[in-house]
Design an enzyme around this catalytic site. Structure first.
Site, PDB file in Angstrom:
ATOM      1  N   PRO A 189       4.010   0.648   1.122  1.00 28.64           N
ATOM      2  CA  PRO A 189       4.454  -0.731   0.919  1.00 28.64           C
ATOM      3  C   PRO A 189       4.191  -1.199  -0.517  1.00 28.64           C
ATOM      4  CG  PRO A 189       2.890  -0.551   2.751  1.00 28.64           C
ATOM      5  CD  PRO A 189       2.881   0.753   2.030  1.00 28.64           C
ATOM      6  N   GLU A 190       5.214  -1.756  -1.124  1.00 28.51           N
ATOM      7  CA  GLU A 190       5.051  -2.313  -2.463  1.00 28.51           C
ATOM      8  C   GLU A 190       5.004  -3.832  -2.355  1.00 28.51           C
ATOM      9  OE1 GLU A 190       6.670  -0.730  -5.888  1.00 28.51           O
ATOM     10  OE2 GLU A 190       7.359   1.134  -4.993  1.00 28.51           O
TER      11      GLU A 190
END
Ligand SMILES: [Zn+2]
Length: 290
Positions: free
Chosen positions: A2-3
């Protein structure tokens, strides 16, 4: 992994679901890796706390906790030692529960009867009857508690231009590496660094210090543009992510360079190149980016 846009989306989803709820009790698993703070400290900090809000800081999910006021029905609480603990001054100060999702971490809002997934490392039972569960098969995610959390770098959606320019002054590292350096900007990951550099017309290998004021200004504008587009796209998938284990819905942003090696540039049709910079794949158009 996840960014920032995914973490923002998840944090907003959690905020909508659990803000105002009270953590009544906490269970922690036996695996040591996910716990960045000592287990007793996590339990002590979370129990009997009201979730005042949930937000993103860098790539962290931050639960803001405040002392839960005692209910008007003392009979329910009678005999529970943790209400005694909550009376100490330290426990009354605002605290934060910090969750870093790592590679595969997820925070789920579950009904208690739902089956507990394998690799569940923490469960916070809420006064509403629901449970917050932290699940992470690969155990790169981290849970910690603190008072006064601040990310080490500047927030890419809030940083001012002058500060942004200063971050890169004199840096001999490639601009791509500088963008990934969490001590400079907090939360810009590999995909969004490539996409931002493409939109700014800057090659990822360029030394940060070699960027002109104009180039830095373009980069300054392209980073939040890319992140905000991704956040807007991710918003519709919040419920999927938080409630089930489906990851679909993320990375919906149409990548212009990331993962498109050999494919034609969407602007000039030149094949997209891939190079490795500091161990990370970097994608760029050799014609559009200088
Ligand atoms: Zn091009």
């Amino acid at each position: 992994m996840p960014e920032l846009p995914e973490v923002e989306t998840i944090a907003r989803g959690l905020a909508a679901r659990v803000t105002g709820d009270v953590i009544e009790s906490v269970w922690l698993g036996s695996k040591p890796e996910p716990l960045k703070s000592p287990a007793p400290e996590i339990v002590r900090t979370l129990e009997s706390r009201r979730i005042a809000g949930v937000r993103r800081v860098g790539k962290h999910i931050v639960f803001d906790l405040e002392h839960a006021r005692r209910r008007s029905s003392p009979a329910r609480k009678k005999g529970r030692s943790k209400t005694m603990r909550a009376k100490t001054p330290a426990a009354q100060a605002p605290a934060q529960w910090i969750v870093h999702l790592g590679m595969t971490g997820r925070v789920l809002v579950c009904q208690p009867e739902e089956e507990i997934a394998k690799h569940t490392h923490a469960i916070a039972r809420l006064a509403s009857g629901r449970e917050l569960r932290f699940v992470d098969p690969r155990r790169f995610g981290r849970l910690s508690v603190t008072h006064g959390f601040a990310a080490p770098g500047s927030e890419p959606l809030e940083v001012e231009l002058g500060r942004f320019v200063d971050l890169f002054r004199g840096r001999k590292t490639p601009i791509k590496s500088a963008l990934l350096n969490q001590k400079l900007l907090s939360g810009v990951g590999n995909i969004y660094a490539d996409e931002s550099l493409f939109r700014a017309g800057i090659r990822p290998r360029r030394r940060a210090a070699s960027l002109t004021k104009e180039e830095l200004q373009r980069l300054y504008l392209s980073i939040p543009e890319v992140l905000k587009e991704a956040i807007a796209l991710g918003g519709s998938s919040v419920s999927d992510y938080v409630d089930s284990d489906g990851e679909e819905g993320f990375f919906q942003l149409q990548h212009r360079v990331y993962g498109r090696e050999g494919e034609p540039c969407l602007v000039c049709k030149t094949p997209i190149k891939r190079v490795v910079i500091a161990g990370r794949s970097s994608h760029y158009c050799p014609k559009c980016q200088k």
